[in-house]
Design a protein around this motif. Structure first.
Motif, PDB file in Angstrom:
ATOM      1  N   ASN B 341     -11.541  40.909  15.621  1.00 47.87           N
ATOM      2  CA  ASN B 341     -11.146  39.510  15.752  1.00 47.87           C
ATOM      3  C   ASN B 341     -12.225  38.623  16.370  1.00 47.87           C
ATOM      4  O   ASN B 341     -12.837  38.993  17.358  1.00 47.87           O
ATOM      5  CB  ASN B 341      -9.929  39.412  16.667  1.00 47.87           C
ATOM      6  CG  ASN B 341      -8.661  39.565  15.880  1.00 47.87           C
ATOM      7  OD1 ASN B 341      -8.344  40.669  15.448  1.00 47.87           O
ATOM      8  ND2 ASN B 341      -7.980  38.454  15.656  1.00 47.87           N
ATOM      9  N   ARG B 344     -11.052  31.194  16.828  1.00 48.35           N
ATOM     10  CA  ARG B 344     -11.606  29.932  16.343  1.00 48.35           C
ATOM     11  C   ARG B 344     -12.540  29.284  17.364  1.00 48.35           C
ATOM     12  O   ARG B 344     -13.660  28.880  17.047  1.00 48.35           O
ATOM     13  CB  ARG B 344     -10.436  28.997  16.010  1.00 48.35           C
ATOM     14  CG  ARG B 344     -10.810  27.587  15.687  1.00 48.35           C
ATOM     15  CD  ARG B 344      -9.546  26.723  15.557  1.00 48.35           C
ATOM     16  NE  ARG B 344      -9.845  25.333  15.847  1.00 48.35           N
ATOM     17  CZ  ARG B 344     -10.333  24.488  14.955  1.00 48.35           C
ATOM     18  NH1 ARG B 344     -10.579  24.882  13.739  1.00 48.35           N
ATOM     19  NH2 ARG B 344     -10.599  23.241  15.294  1.00 48.35           N
ATOM     20  N   MET B 347     -15.749  31.155  17.687  1.00 50.13           N
ATOM     21  CA  MET B 347     -16.569  30.972  16.496  1.00 50.13           C
ATOM     22  C   MET B 347     -17.307  29.633  16.546  1.00 50.13           C
ATOM     23  O   MET B 347     -18.495  29.542  16.245  1.00 50.13           O
ATOM     24  CB  MET B 347     -15.664  31.067  15.260  1.00 50.13           C
ATOM     25  CG  MET B 347     -16.362  31.207  13.946  1.00 50.13           C
ATOM     26  SD  MET B 347     -17.566  32.548  13.880  1.00 50.13           S
ATOM     27  CE  MET B 347     -16.729  33.788  12.947  1.00 50.13           C
ATOM     28  N   SER B 360     -12.010  32.399  10.509  1.00 53.02           N
ATOM     29  CA  SER B 360     -11.510  32.191  11.869  1.00 53.02           C
ATOM     30  C   SER B 360     -10.973  30.770  12.037  1.00 53.02           C
ATOM     31  O   SER B 360     -10.969  30.225  13.137  1.00 53.02           O
ATOM     32  CB  SER B 360     -12.631  32.429  12.887  1.00 53.02           C
ATOM     33  OG  SER B 360     -13.018  33.783  12.910  1.00 53.02           O
ATOM     34  N   GLY B 389      -9.016  35.505  11.693  1.00 57.95           N
ATOM     35  CA  GLY B 389     -10.335  35.838  12.211  1.00 57.95           C
ATOM     36  C   GLY B 389     -10.609  37.328  12.302  1.00 57.95           C
ATOM     37  O   GLY B 389     -11.519  37.751  13.014  1.00 57.95           O
ATOM     38  N   ASP B 390      -9.848  38.129  11.589  1.00 57.06           N
ATOM     39  CA  ASP B 390     -10.089  39.580  11.623  1.00 57.06           C
ATOM     40  C   ASP B 390     -10.750  40.039  10.314  1.00 57.06           C
ATOM     41  O   ASP B 390     -11.058  39.221   9.443  1.00 57.06           O
ATOM     42  CB  ASP B 390      -8.777  40.335  11.869  1.00 57.06           C
ATOM     43  CG  ASP B 390      -7.682  39.972  10.872  1.00 57.06           C
ATOM     44  OD1 ASP B 390      -7.965  39.213   9.923  1.00 57.06           O
ATOM     45  OD2 ASP B 390      -6.538  40.443  11.042  1.00 57.06           O
TER      46      ASP B 390
END
Ligand code: SF4
Lengths: 253, 504
Positions: B341, B344, B347, B360, B389-390
């Protein structure tokens, strides 16, 4: 769930190339060029001047496949003099054999250079360790493809291994970046004798676009004798397969 | 005004038009501005200009679709320390690290001042790649795992150092630079434009089309050339084929890493079909030779159009079956879901771009934010966004993008008319002197940024490349935190980042 799998399987069908000796590539593919001398050298001079790696000499007229990026631009500038064929049989035991002339009808393999002991030992099982040293990942992906469902080079016992300890040779891609010079040497030293060195791709054969870059260190190739040279940008899986088969004496050019 | 405002479609900017401001002014502006996610830095680099070190900053405003340019300078022998922007906004780390490595500029309170790629041009020759200063944590229950620089498969080199607590990864540090070829310098070493084009194709071989397109655009902005619609369409088709090929390849690679052979071989065959389509068009499976500045040697004809149409339709149909299969296989979902993961906020903080960012829920997509070619016009692009996001989210973004690209290719072929005369490439065209040209494209990994600066004679004096991998490597390092180390391979494949694109 089983149904979607059956669908995938049905669509997939059979993908392997039944006979690797009979492969012909798409007519657009740029393999071994053929050279022709003409009275006027004007176009040829222009092509030689444009060549990004200075692979062409005009007098005498030669083209060094070990430097050629197979961009095909010379053939557009001098169509009377240079024509690309789809011949992917480019691998050879000698660096000089990559320099082709108007007389060249095929890249000579020079089977007499092959070390008999190695070729016999590895004939039915050859495990290779690949080292990318500044390669741009395209030749690397083509080498991966030699083992995929289409080419399935593994059917001849030729495979890539994870550990140099399990390998019978090293396949080098990339111009050999200075930062990889030492790891490459360490990897090579870890392979048991007797062992092969295959340089794969134009970058590896001559440094390619990076021949004069100070970020490159090609001393490894002056210290060790290369067994097989394989040009290409990238080297097509069939060039690799054909070259190795010739080396192992399982095919004659 | 501390910025010159331009956009991705504008011509090159005369160097004289780029504001030269005090570092403090820029620092304070960025300190504020970068808190808003609509802004991110596409490039920040320095170069020597008449005894001065001039720093150029390229800031993207995703909302207004603008590009903001600014610069500041240091006397070459100035011993000043610049307060680090990385300390405030970690996304700037690769830029400051590069500048520090090449020019020994000091960035005060920079939290991660490590060599970036051990460039051949680095000032400190004692800093060598075999003594990279890995981060260290002491602890009785901890152990380190060193992987690389040479990895197990046929793949480029890079050194990974894991600090593990039992099976799970506490920290991963990725040391790169092994692939450094001195690429940027080669652009200015030789003014042979064809050679420069080939260099662009070799930045990252799996993104040859995207990088060559960025180069072609950067060059064309330095001339008065306007590409024909046919040329624009061809470039789009080539780029979408590249996207399809690599997303399919990575779908197969993910299947392979969890031991799912059916998915693997199905994708291998589909990738072969995709790259053979490109080969049947231009003679090279990676699209090398296809993208040229100011023209093309490989215009489409009706036979090739039909061939592409049919192949793409067939690939899309079969790939959709693979996607359905993956989505309904609990054993695969068990491996892909909730693994690797990256949130957001994280990222965005590290400057993640492209498909990994979109997985993400961070909507970075040049096709939308800074459109080029037909994007924003005939091609109304919609970003594929996932929230989780994984690994699974990254895989699903790929899956959807393959189908989307296939759709775009059909649309583009409908727009294409073989009647338009296609131009031959021009390698002799004079370039605007003393100007800065920049181009952005969205490769399959994400944002690609090329910058060319010309000298008085109109030769390329400085060429800068940013591959999406530059930022996304850190996303991989974060993704594996607290995962089992055995999940590293699938985390890695779900990003599939470029080593050579990073190392240049
Ligand atoms: S095809 Fe080879 S010889 Fe011809 S211009 Fe390109 S690199 Fe030079």
């Amino acid at each position: 769930m089983i149904l979607p799998k059956i669908k995938v399987l049905l669509s997939h069908g059979k993908q392997n190339i039944p006979d690797l000796n009979k492969v012909e590539l798409s007519e657009e593919f740029r393999g071994r060029p053929e050279l022709t001398i003409t009275d006027s050298t004007e176009e040829l001079e222009a092509a030689a001047a444009l060549c990004p790696t200075k692979a062409i000499t005009t007098s005498p007229f030669t083209l060094d496949l070990g430097r050629c990026m197979f961009c095909g631009e010379c053939a557009l500038r001098a169509p009377q003099n240079i024509r690309f064929t789809t011949d992917y049989r480019l691998a050879t035991t000698r660096r000089e054999a990559l320099v082709i002339t108007p007389e060249t009808r095929q890249v000579e393999f020079h089977a007499e250079d092959v070390d008999d002991k190695k070729s016999k030992l590895f004939r039915s099982s050859l495990k290779l360790r690949q080292v990318s040293a500044g390669g741009d990942a395209s030749t690397e992906m083509e080498l991966n493809a030699t083992g995929n469902v289409n080419f399935d080079f593994g059917r001849y016992g030729v495979e890539f291994t994870a550990s140099p300890r399990h390998a019978d040779g090293v396949v080098i891609t990339g111009p050999i970046s200075a930062n990889m010079a030492e790891p490459l040497q360490i990897c090579y030293d870890a392979i048991a004798e007797p062992k092969l060195i295959i340089v794969c791709g134009t970058d590896a054969c001559s440094g390619g676009l990076f021949a004069n870059s100070k970020a490159v260190n090609r001393e490894f190739l002056t210290r060790h004798k290369v067994d097989l040279w394989m040009p290409g940008a990238p080297t097509h899986p069939m060039t690799f397969i054909d070259g190795v088969m010739n080396y192992l004496g399982r095919k004659k050019r | 005004m501390i910025y010159h405002i331009t956009d991705n479609l504008s011509k090159a900017i005369p160097l004289a038009d780029i504001p030269l401001v005090e570092y403090a002014a820029l620092y304070h502006d960025l300190e504020q501005r970068l808190q808003d996610e609509r802004y991110h830095v596409a490039h920040y680099f320095a170069r020597l200009e008449e005894g001065q070190l001039r720093f150029y900053l390229i800031l993207l405003d995703d909302k207004q679709h603008n590009i903001l340019l600014s610069s500041h300078a240091l006397d070459y022998y100035d011993e000043v320390t610049l307060p680090s922007l990385t300390a405030l906004h970690p996304a700037l780390h690769p830029f400051e690290r590069e500048i520090a490595e090449l020019f020994s500029v000091k960035f005060g309170s920079m939290p991660w001042l490590k060599p970036l790629r051990f460039s051949a041009d680095r000032l400190n020759r004692n800093s060598t790649i075999d003594n990279y200063p890995f981060y260290h944590i002491e602890g009785e229950s901890l152990h380190q795992v060193n992987v690389g620089p040479i990895h197990a498969g046929i793949i480029e080199p890079g050194a990974f150092r894991f600090i593990c607590n039992g099976e799970s990864v506490l920290h991963l540090e990725i040391a790169l630079g092994y692939q450094h070829r001195g690429l940027e310098r080669e652009f200015s070493n030789d003014s042979n434009r064809l050679r420069q084009t080939l260099l662009a194709e070799n930045i990252a071989g799996d993104s040859a089309v995207s990088h060559a397109s960025a180069f072609a655009l950067a060059i064309e902005k330095l001339t008065d050339f306007t590409p024909s619609e046919a040329l624009i369409i061809e470039r789009h088709i080539a780029q979408e084929l590249e996207r399809m090929a690599m997303h399919i390849a990575d779908t197969g690679a993910l299947c392979m890493d969890v031991g799912y052979q059916l998915g693997q071989v199905a994708c291998e065959a589909l990738r072969t079909m995709t790259i053979n389509t490109t080969q049947a068009w231009c003679g090279n499976r990676f699209g090398k030779g296809l993208i040229r500045p100011m023209g093309t040697n490989k215009p489409l004809n009706s036979a090739k159009i039909d061939m592409i149409r049919q192949n793409v339709a067939e690939i899309a149909r079969r790939y959709e079956e693979v996607r359905q299969d993956i989505k309904t296989s609990p054993t695969l979902l068990a491996r892909f879901e909730q693994c690797g993961n990256v949130g957001r906020a994280e990222m965005l903080r590290i400057g993640g771009v492209g498909m990994a960012a979109r997985a993400s829920n961070a909507p970075r997509d040049i096709r939308l934010s800074h459109p080029y070619g037909l994007f924003g016009k005939e091609l109304q692009h919609e970003s594929v966004i996932k929230r989780q996001g994984d690994v699974m989210a990254r895989l699903m973004v790929r899956c959807r993008e393959v189908l989307q690209s296939a759709e775009y290719i059909q649309q583009l072929l409908n727009l294409y008319s073989t009647a338009t005369a296609t131009q031959q490439p021009d390698y002799e065209a004079k370039l605007t002197p003393e100007a800065l040209s920049l181009s952005l494209t969205e490769g399959w990994r994400g944002e690609i940024c090329h910058v060319a600066i010309t000298d008085k004679q109109g030769n390329i004096a400085t060429y800068k490349v940013k591959d999406p991998s530059l930022h996304n490597w850190l996303a991989l390092a974060l993704a594996v935190r607290s995962e089992g180390i055995s999940d590293f391979p699938i985390c890695n494949k779900s990003f599939n980042l470029s080593y050579c694109g990073h190392d240049l």
